[in-house]
Each structure stands twice: as C-alpha cells, then as structure tokens.
Design an enzyme around this catalytic site. Structure first.
Site, PDB file in Angstrom:
ATOM      1  N   HIS A  12     -54.330 -30.304  35.116  1.00  0.00           N
ATOM      2  CA  HIS A  12     -54.272 -30.975  36.421  1.00  0.00           C
ATOM      3  C   HIS A  12     -55.707 -31.149  36.908  1.00  0.00           C
ATOM      4  CE1 HIS A  12     -54.308 -26.696  38.190  1.00  0.00           C
ATOM      5  NE2 HIS A  12     -55.452 -27.231  38.508  1.00  0.00           N
ATOM      6  N   HIS A  59     -53.895 -23.926  45.013  1.00  0.00           N
ATOM      7  CA  HIS A  59     -55.349 -23.765  45.164  1.00  0.00           C
ATOM      8  C   HIS A  59     -55.666 -23.414  46.613  1.00  0.00           C
ATOM      9  CE1 HIS A  59     -54.804 -26.282  41.582  1.00  0.00           C
ATOM     10  NE2 HIS A  59     -56.002 -25.902  41.183  1.00  0.00           N
ATOM     11  N   HIS A 193     -62.852 -25.540  32.100  1.00  0.00           N
ATOM     12  CA  HIS A 193     -63.640 -26.100  33.196  1.00  0.00           C
ATOM     13  C   HIS A 193     -64.152 -24.989  34.097  1.00  0.00           C
ATOM     14  CE1 HIS A 193     -59.559 -26.053  35.033  1.00  0.00           C
ATOM     15  NE2 HIS A 193     -59.999 -26.471  36.210  1.00  0.00           N
ATOM     16  N   GLU A 240     -56.877 -20.838  34.144  1.00  0.00           N
ATOM     17  CA  GLU A 240     -55.595 -21.506  34.430  1.00  0.00           C
ATOM     18  C   GLU A 240     -54.715 -21.600  33.180  1.00  0.00           C
ATOM     19  OE1 GLU A 240     -57.012 -24.420  38.148  1.00  0.00           O
ATOM     20  OE2 GLU A 240     -56.713 -25.303  36.166  1.00  0.00           O
TER      21      GLU A 240
HETATM   22  C1  DHB Z   1     -61.095 -30.003  39.337  1.00  0.00           C
HETATM   23  C2  DHB Z   1     -60.255 -29.278  38.501  1.00  0.00           C
HETATM   24  C3  DHB Z   1     -59.333 -28.374  39.025  1.00  0.00           C
HETATM   25  O1  DHB Z   1     -58.498 -27.603  38.273  1.00  0.00           O
HETATM   26  C4  DHB Z   1     -59.224 -28.238  40.395  1.00  0.00           C
HETATM   27  O2  DHB Z   1     -58.249 -27.428  40.845  1.00  0.00           O
HETATM   28  C5  DHB Z   1     -60.062 -28.938  41.242  1.00  0.00           C
HETATM   29  C6  DHB Z   1     -61.006 -29.822  40.711  1.00  0.00           C
HETATM   30  C7  DHB Z   1     -62.076 -30.977  38.769  1.00  0.00           C
HETATM   31  O3  DHB Z   1     -62.268 -31.040  37.557  1.00  0.00           O
HETATM   32  O4  DHB Z   1     -62.670 -31.731  39.548  1.00  0.00           O
HETATM   33 FE    FE Z   2     -57.148 -26.292  39.333  1.00  0.00          FE
END
Ligand code: DHB
Ligand code: FE
Length: 284
Positions: A12, A59, A193, A240
């Site tokens: 996501h 979040h 990420h 995650e």
């Molecule tokens: C991004 C990724 C995420 O999982 C999130 O919760 C908020 C931002 C991103 O890559 O910008």
């Molecule tokens: Fe996220």
C-alpha cells in the site's frame, strides 16, 4: 462450511490512491504500477469472494498513540474511509461482515490469540489502497470486508512467527463457520521502504525478491525473519511485511494441506518511497 480459497498480497502507498483518485494512472510514472494489477483485477472478477478478510495496518488514523492494539478485528457493519489530512478518499464505504467477524473473534481468542474487538473504526490507505488496486474504481466494493488491523507502527510489534501462527488460527476459525462461503485473505503493506531518518528512501530489491520466493515456497523460513533483519534489510517500514505472513499462515499447506498455486507475481520499484510487490496464491 466456509473455506479460504486464495490469498492476495499487495503493498500500500497513499500516493497510489491519489494517482487513482486524480486520474493519473496512465502517466508514465504510474502506468507500470497499475499494469501490474491488471491480471489481479480480472482474476478478482473471475474469482469473486463472498468475503475478504483484509489484514492491514492503520497509520495512527483510527488508533492514535492513545490506544495501540496489537491485533484488532473489525466486527462492524460498515467502515468509512478515513480523513488522512487531505480529506477522505472518494471511495465507497467498506461493508463489513459482523457475523463471520464475530465468529472468527470467538474462535481465534479461544485459540489463545488476544484480539481487540473493534465495533467502530475508520479505515485509512492501508485498507483502501489494496482494495483500489484490486478492484479499480467501482461504485461499491465487490463484497463485504473484515478489516484486521495489526500494529506495525509502534514497538513492540508482533513477530513474523506469531503472525504466521495467527494465520493458522484464522484458517481454523473460517473452516468452522457454518455457512458455505468462499473467503479470501489478503496480506498488505510492505515491501521494503523507510520513510524517516538518514536511510529514508531505502529499497532492497534482493531482500524483497527473496522474501517473495520464500513466501511462495518456504513460508516457515519467511516466518523466521527477525525484526532486526526486516529493519536492517527492508527499512523501518519494511516491518509491514509481517502482515503478509498472517495471510500466508492461513493457506492450506500451513496446516499440512496441499501447496498453493502462485497465479500472479509482480514487483516494481518504486512507487513513491516504496517497493511494490504483489502475489496471488490459490489453494488447490
Ligand atoms: C509511503 C508508504 C507507506 O507505507 C505509508 O504508509 C506512507 C507513505 C510512501 O512510500 O510514500
Ligand atoms: Fe504504510
């Protein structure tokens, strides 16, 4: 009896939702991301579930730092898309399945997993973006959804092994529901990420692709990945991925049944700050 027919895995990213909502899916940056979900969108139409059990993370939208449930099951009749700062996404409200959700809560808690029961909750991009990726922009989502929120935001977060074992308990719970319905379980979030600190922007293609291999062929070994390895290799938000293990633990082979068939595998870097991964596994 109810049965789990398939599991779906997808990252996501809020920017994916914005790209859809603002009509940018055909822009060169986004086109390859959405192309990777064309198969899944058709597959979902051809394999329409009666209910989706959707494992996601909030979040700090529905749950602030005031209250942080490790595992929370949505037992409500409906859920509104949350306002995440730019207004709620223009997507349909999410219809729940209180009967099946309550049954799963009862069964899983009696299997010694302590779930928080949530009778009212708004759902953020963690839940709506996976639905959008797999369903496009319908007037209504194709079926009821049971939101299952996992804390991967504030430590201590649950281990991959615990998530995998929880998936097994969810599968048992579904199998003991006395109605002949077809349930899909979706594991969302990830892949690598990191949104903060000196390593912001970190993406690790090798880790992600090894994770996809393991998730398909050797989920026990994926379940053994430690928190420190997720953070070191996949970045702080790579944690995650433990949510994917809940869905994987609910597949038949985790309980000694047949191996699932992988019908879709997709990986793309980047979408915003995130590596996008997507799998579909069918119980055979
Ligand atoms: C991004 C990724 C995420 O999982 C999130 O919760 C908020 C931002 C991103 O890559 O910008
Ligand atoms: Fe996220």
């Amino acid at each position: 009896m109810a049965r789990i027919t398939a599991s779906v895995y997808t990252s996501h990213v809020p920017a994916i939702g914005a790209a859809l909502d603002l009509g940018k899916t055909q822009e060169p940056y986004w086109q390859p991301v959405f192309k990777g979900y064309e198969f899944g969108k058709q597959w979902l139409k051809d394999n329409k579930p009666d209910v989706i059990f959707l494992v996601f993370n909030d979040h700090a939208t529905a749950f602030s730092l005031d209250m942080i449930p490790t595992f929370a099951i949505g037992t409500a009749a409906e859920y509104q898309p949350a306002d995440e700062g730019w207004g709620p996404r223009p997507v349909p409200k999410v219809m729940g399945h209180p009967e099946l959700a309550s049954h799963i809560a009862q069964s899983v808690i009696q299997q010694d997993f302590d779930l928080t029961i949530v009778n009212k909750m708004d759902v953020d991009h963690g839940l709506t973006v996976p639905l959008s990726l797999m369903c496009g922009q319908p007037e209504a989502w194709p079926c009821p959804v049971i939101p299952f929120a996992v804390n991967v935001v504030q430590y201590p977060v649950p281990s991959g092994q615990r998530c995998y074992n929880l998936g097994k308990a969810i599968a048992k719970a579904v199998a003991s529901y006395d109605e002949d319905i077809n349930v899909q379980i979706w594991g969302t979030g990830g892949m690598s990420h990191q949104l903060q600190g000196p390593r912001a922007g970190l993406i690790n293609k090798d880790f992600d692709n090894t994770f996809l291999d393991k998730l398909i062929n050797d989920p026990e070994s994926a379940a053994g990945i430690s928190h420190i390895d997720y953070v070191r290799e996949a970045g702080s938000e790579g944690i995650e991925l433990v949510m994917w293990l809940i869905a994987r633990g609910a597949m038949a082979d985790a309980a000694g049944g047949a191996r699932p068939k992988a019908v879709q595998r997709f990986y793309h870097v980047p979408a915003s700050n995130t590596a996008v991964g997507h799998l579909i596994l069918e119980n055979t």
